[in-house]
Structures are given as structure tokens and as C-alpha cells.
Scaffold this active site. Structure first.
Site, PDB file in Angstrom:
ATOM      1  N   GLY B  52       0.860  -1.185   0.000  1.00 33.41           N
ATOM      2  CA  GLY B  52       0.000   0.000   0.000  1.00 33.41           C
ATOM      3  C   GLY B  52       0.889   1.225   0.000  1.00 33.41           C
ATOM      4  O   GLY B  52       2.053   1.151   0.408  1.00 33.41           O
ATOM      5  N   THR B  53       0.347   2.340  -0.457  1.00 36.01           N
ATOM      6  CA  THR B  53       1.249   3.472  -0.683  1.00 36.01           C
ATOM      7  C   THR B  53       0.967   4.714   0.152  1.00 36.01           C
ATOM      8  O   THR B  53       1.317   4.715   1.322  1.00 36.01           O
ATOM      9  CB  THR B  53       1.324   3.785  -2.178  1.00 36.01           C
ATOM     10  OG1 THR B  53       0.006   3.747  -2.696  1.00 36.01           O
ATOM     11  CG2 THR B  53       2.142   2.736  -2.885  1.00 36.01           C
ATOM     12  N   THR B  54       0.362   5.755  -0.385  1.00 36.40           N
ATOM     13  CA  THR B  54       0.471   7.061   0.275  1.00 36.40           C
ATOM     14  C   THR B  54      -0.678   7.386   1.238  1.00 36.40           C
ATOM     15  O   THR B  54      -1.841   7.229   0.905  1.00 36.40           O
ATOM     16  CB  THR B  54       0.533   8.172  -0.797  1.00 36.40           C
ATOM     17  OG1 THR B  54       1.492   7.772  -1.756  1.00 36.40           O
ATOM     18  CG2 THR B  54       0.912   9.488  -0.193  1.00 36.40           C
ATOM     19  N   LYS B  85      -7.005   1.997   3.011  1.00 38.56           N
ATOM     20  CA  LYS B  85      -5.821   1.998   3.864  1.00 38.56           C
ATOM     21  C   LYS B  85      -5.954   2.915   5.076  1.00 38.56           C
ATOM     22  O   LYS B  85      -5.015   3.082   5.835  1.00 38.56           O
ATOM     23  CB  LYS B  85      -4.603   2.411   3.027  1.00 38.56           C
ATOM     24  CG  LYS B  85      -4.298   1.367   1.944  1.00 38.56           C
ATOM     25  CD  LYS B  85      -3.159   1.773   1.057  1.00 38.56           C
ATOM     26  CE  LYS B  85      -3.609   2.787   0.049  1.00 38.56           C
ATOM     27  NZ  LYS B  85      -2.558   3.120  -0.933  1.00 38.56           N
ATOM     28  N   ALA B 227       3.179   4.411  -7.844  1.00 42.30           N
ATOM     29  CA  ALA B 227       2.500   3.481  -6.938  1.00 42.30           C
ATOM     30  C   ALA B 227       1.325   4.131  -6.214  1.00 42.30           C
ATOM     31  O   ALA B 227       0.641   3.473  -5.435  1.00 42.30           O
ATOM     32  CB  ALA B 227       3.494   2.942  -5.913  1.00 42.30           C
TER      33      ALA B 227
END
Lengths: 281, 281
Positions: B52-54, B85, B227
Site C-alpha cells: 500500500g502506498t500514500t 488503507k 505506486a
């Protein structure tokens, strides 16, 4: 060498049961009943910190009478079991039935295999999507489980209160009506029931040390006084009450305590408790 | 899962032990295999896992907001377009995750149970700092996995009743806990998002302006980081935005978020690099 006296197993069980019953009868009663919007829990409890009524899981709550340290132990075990189940499977898979089973096994084992049985009686209540899905399990010190319908009363005057509830409880009571009925019945409870009168309750509490009824009510003298006029009805005020609901319409966590201020409004008395800010749990 | 309880037997000792209010500690003593840190790892290998990213967080007057994009990647593949997320940690805080998605989601679940478990057993909520410290402890247990490339980097934000404002905490894989002021971001696109936050954040942001700032910063992250996913208006996939203020946790509903996101996207068709900040003053 001395030969130990023979005591029949029946006698051992009977003695243990009598011992446990006496302990339970010393405490003040707790009423759990259905109302239109869910399940209502009412206990006479002067303590703001030592609860007789607690949240176990999203839809499940716990009410108990008897020895505080023993039912607190069971309550914590129940929270652990429910959280473990919900964590391993899913929140929806935590049911009152499985919790009641675990409690029954535990109480049964303690009753038969240890010297001293638990002096407790507990209710595991689960609120369902509709009134028909509500579940009330009553568990006694020896591990017996009863599936109750509509209402349960436990503690010193359980029998008298149950008889009154059988006459006066109806399905679909409003929260206000249900609460007023419960408070009235708790108020008509004969003080110092069981355990040989109010003075006896105060005296024996000094020896056992941690019965909730007395932990919450440090003045044994008050109990002794009112036992003289035991038929007299007392008016319970918010400071003497612990009230909570499992509210069918709340999202996820259905358990909610009803703060003293709101109780005073419903019962139409002055709020003499100082918990107006409410309790997060 | 094993509750360690066969038919006809009582709850195991770990359930009835007194002392700990922590669910993680209970798991460690009862069934460590359920803890992320309780599993032995083969040495010297690494696996491809979903990342998972930002995540960004920023304070506004009277609260704090956390926002996350919806993309999960595995190498150069987009593994999921609509992953979530940002989660509620309890009723007055939220947690966002970057890093190995599988472990991170498990950690969030454990953290949620941990907070609720404490609240139910103790009858009171943990302080904001207490919650952040518990999270740090959980991350520290994951160090072995982090060293094999399975790192979890969460961010925690909550409403502090003592300061009547929002607080933000970031963490590193060793369990270091750092309080962030005003705004912060974690994950692969965070350096671009943090640039945008620095230029757009003011101390008098209203909640709606704060949402706009968060959406702008995620847009910038998606602009430069492959991403991080931008808003996908064609599919109706918008960032997840959680707001925590005195009324507790609230996930911004799509109806409120949609016009803000559309306005930001529309403004970018005029100025692709987004709003400008004044050079002086």
C-alpha cells in the site's frame, strides 16, 4: 492414624450449593428485561467503579450478582473469549450462545472440582435484529444454564421480583416504562434478604470481605435499620442505580450506559449522582 | 483458531488470569501463532507482496484528518484499484497504513481489538499517547519481518480531549514513535504529498478546506509516484478520508467528498500543477 469421616457425595454437593446460594442471596438484585428497543439492565449499585453490568461484545452484555472478584474474573474471561473469536473469525461470529456455553462449562467445573464454588449468578444477554432474536441466558453457580424469555431477575429477592415481573412485564414496553418498573421492583426488595437479615449481611461481609452488595454499601447499619421495616418501599435514586441498555438501533457496539442525569429525567427525581459526564464504557 | 477448549472442559487458565488489559499480551500467552510477531520466518528469503502506498494527515481547528489513496501495487503491477488503507482505530482515533498490505491490515485489526479490549476491561479509554505507544509496541514485534522486506509503516491520528485538538503520530519499523505537528505523510508518494501539504496548510483551515488540501496533496503524489493512485472518476473510486474531532471518528461520505474531488480535478485541467502559493507573506 485417624480415619477421615465419610461424607456422602450428595451431602458435599448440597453443602456447596447452600454455601453458594447464601453468598448470592446477600447481594442486591439485578433485573434484565426486554423493552421495545432492545434489552435493559438495571442494578442497585452505589459504586461508580465496580460494575455489575458490562459490555462483552458488539451485541452482548453481561450482568452478575454475588462476589465481585469472582464474577469480574468471569467477565474478563468473557471479553477475552469474545475478542479472540471475533479476531480469529469475524465480528458476526461471536454469539451469546457460545459464551454462555463456555461460562457453563467453567462454572460447572469449578463447582464440582474445587473446594469453594463461585458465589455468583450471571446473565449473558444478546440483542438481535428483532425482538424474537434477543437471547437471555441465566447461569447459576453450578453451571446450569437457563434460556429465559422476556426478563430475568437475580440476587437476594430474585423470586419475589420474578413473581412481580411475571404479572407486570409485557412485551414492547417503552424504555421509560421498563426502567420505572425495574426501579420500583428493586426498591420493593426486602432489605437484607437472606443471610439472616440486614445486620447479618453487614456482619458476614466483614468476614468474606468482597460481596458487591456490601462493597457498594459500606454502612451495614443502614441495612440493619431498614430490615426492621422490610415491607417498606424505598425510592431508589440515580446514585444508587447502575443502568445500561443494549440498544437495537445503535450501530455496531449496542451497549450504552445511561448516565445519572438521564435517569433522573426518566424517573422524575433529582440527579444525585455526579457522573453527568458519563462513562465511556 | 484454537480456544484450547474441548467439549466439557472449562476455559483455560489464560482466560481466567487477572492482570493484563492487553489483548496482544493475552494472545502472546494463550496462542502466540495468532500474533504477526509470533510466526517463525525462514531466513534469507523474500517474497513478493502487495504494497500500500500514500497516506497523509493534517490538523485543522478542532480536529485532525487522514486521507489515503486507493492503490495497492505488487512490483510494477497494480494489485488493487480500490484498497482501503485508512481505518477507524476506535471511536476517537484513526490509523492509516503504508507498506506490506497483508501484514498491515492484520496489524490494524489487532490494534482495533487491542483498544476496544482495554476499554471494555478497564472501563475507560486509553489516552492518545497510550494508544500511540501500544501501536509502537505492536510494530516493534514485527521487526524481524521488516528486516526481510515486509515492513509496515502506519500513521496514527486521534483527538486529544486534553488539548481539544487533533494529534498525529508517525512510526518507524523499529517501533520508534514520533509526534508530528500540523501535517505529515507516509508511503512511497509521501515526499510529493508533503511538498504540497507544506505549501497549502494554514493554521486556520476549516474542515472542508482541510479535505481539499488532502485531496490536492494526494493528487500531487499520484502525479509523480507510479505506486499512488489518483482519483478515478470514471470508476467512482475516491480517496478514503477520515475526520476525527470532538464528535469522534467519521468517514467522509461519498456525497460530501465527490464535489470536492471533482472541483480539484477540474482545476487541474486549467492548471495541471495545482494551486500556487504566494512567494511572500
Amino acid at each position: 492414624m485417624s480415619v477421615p469421616f465419610y461424607v456422602s457425595p450428595e451431602q458435599v454437593i448440597k453443602d456447596k450449593a447452600d454455601y453458594a446460594r447464601k453468598g448470592i442471596a446477600r447481594g442486591r438484585s439485578v433485573i434484565v428485561m426486554q423493552y421495545a428497543g432492545g434489552l435493559l439492565f438495571v442494578a442497585e449499585n452505589r459504586s461508580r467503579a465496580l460494575h455489575k453490568i458490562s459490555e462483552i461484545y458488539d451485541r452482548i452484555a453481561f450482568a452478575a450478582v454475588g462476589k465481585y472478584n469472582e464474577f469480574e474474573n468471569l467477565r474478563v474471561a468473557g471479553v477475552r473469549l469474545a475478542d479472540l473469536r471475533g479476531y480469529s473469525y469475524d465480528r458476526r461470529d461471536v454469539t451469546g450462545r457460545s459464551l454462555a456455553n463456555a461460562y457453563a462449562q467453567t462454572l460447572g467445573t469449578i463447582f464440582t472440582e474445587t473446594q469453594k464454588p463461585y458465589e455468583v449468578e450471571i446473565v449473558v444477554a444478546e440483542v438481535g435484529a428483532t425482538e424474537h432474536d434477543d437471547q437471555l441466558y441465566r447461569l447459576t453457580f453450578d453451571g446450569s444454564v437457563g434460556d429465559e424469555y422476556g426478563f430475568v431477575a437475580m440476587g437476594g429477592s430474585a423470586e419475589a421480583i420474578t413473581a412481580a415481573l411475571r404479572e407486570r412485564w409485557t412485551a414492547g414496553l417503552s424504555l421509560e416504562a421498563a426502567l420505572r418498573l425495574a426501579v420500583e421492583l428493586l426498591g420493593s426488595e426486602q432489605s437484607g434478604n437472606g443471610g439472616g437479615g440486614g445486620g447479618g449481611a453487614g456482619g458476614s461481609a466483614a468476614s468474606t470481605g468482597s460481596t458487591t452488595g456490601t462493597a457498594a454499601n459500606p454502612s451495614g447499619g443502614a441495612g440493619a435499620k431498614s430490615s426492621a421495616s422490610s415491607a417498606e418501599t424505598r425510592v431508589l435514586t440515580p446514585a444508587q442505580l447502575e443502568v445500561a441498555v443494549l440498544d437495537r438501533d445503535r450501530p455496531r457496539r449496542k451497549f450504552r450506559r445511561i448516565p445519572g442525569q438521564r435517569l433522573a429525567e426518566i424517573l422524575d427525581v433529582d440527579d444525585d449522582s455526579d457522573d453527568a459526564a458519563g462513562d465511556p464504557a | 483458531m484454537s480456544t484450547g477448549r474441548g467439549p466439557g472442559s472449562m476455559l483455560p487458565a489464560a482466560f481466567l488470569q487477572s492482570g493484563s488489559s492487553s489483548f496482544a499480551e493475552f494472545l502472546a500467552s494463550h496462542d502466540p501463532s495468532l500474533l504477526p510477531a509470533g510466526r517463525p520466518l525462514p531466513s534469507g528469503t523474500s517474497v513478493d507482496a502487495v504494497h500500500g502506498t500514500t497516506i497523509v494527515a493534517l490538523t485543522f481547528a478542532g480536529g485532525v484528518l487522514m486521507a489515503g489513496d486507493r492503490r495497492a501495487t505488487m512490483g510494477n503491477i497494480i494489485a488493487q484499484k480500490d484498497i482501503e488503507k485508512v481505518f477507524p482505530a476506535d471511536e476517537s482515533s484513526c490509523i492509516g497504513i503504508a507498506g506490506t498490505a497483508g501484514l498491515a491490515v492484520e496489524m490494524v485489526k489487532l490494534f482495533q481489538v487491542e483498544l476496544e479490549h482495554y476499554e471494555k476491561i478497564e472501563g475507560a479509554q486509553l489516552s492518545v499517547d497510550g494508544k500511540a505507544n501500544r501501536l509502537a509496541t505492536l510494530i516493534r514485534g514485527n521487526l524481524g519481518m521488516a528486516m526481510q522486506g515486509l515492513a509496515v509503516v502506519p500513521m496514527f491520528a486521534g483527538y486529544d480531549t486534553e488539548t481539544s485538538g487533533g494529534r498525529i503520530f508517525s512510526f518507524d519499523v523499529t517501533g520508534g514513535r514520533y509526534e508530528e505537528h500540523r501535517h505529515h505523510g507516509v508511503g512511497s508518494g509521501s515526499m510529493f504529498a508533503r511538498g504540497a501539504l507544506k505549501k497549502l496548510w494554514r493554521d486556520d483551515l476549516t474542515p472542508v478546506e482541510a479535505v481539499t488540501v488532502a485531496v490536492e496533496s494526494l493528487y500531487d503524489a499520484a502525479d509523480d509516484d507510479s505506486a499512488t493512485g489518483g482519483p478515478d472518476l470514471a470508476r467512482g473510486i475516491l480517496p478514503v478520508i477520515a475526520v476525527v474531532d470532538i464528535d469522534g471518528y467519521r468517514r467522509l461520505p461519498e456525497a460530501e467528498l465527490d464535489p470536492i474531488v471533482r472541483a480539484v480535478v477540474a482545476a487541474r485541467t486549467v492548471r495541471p500543477d495545482g494551486p500556487t502559493a504566494p512567494i511572500t507573506g
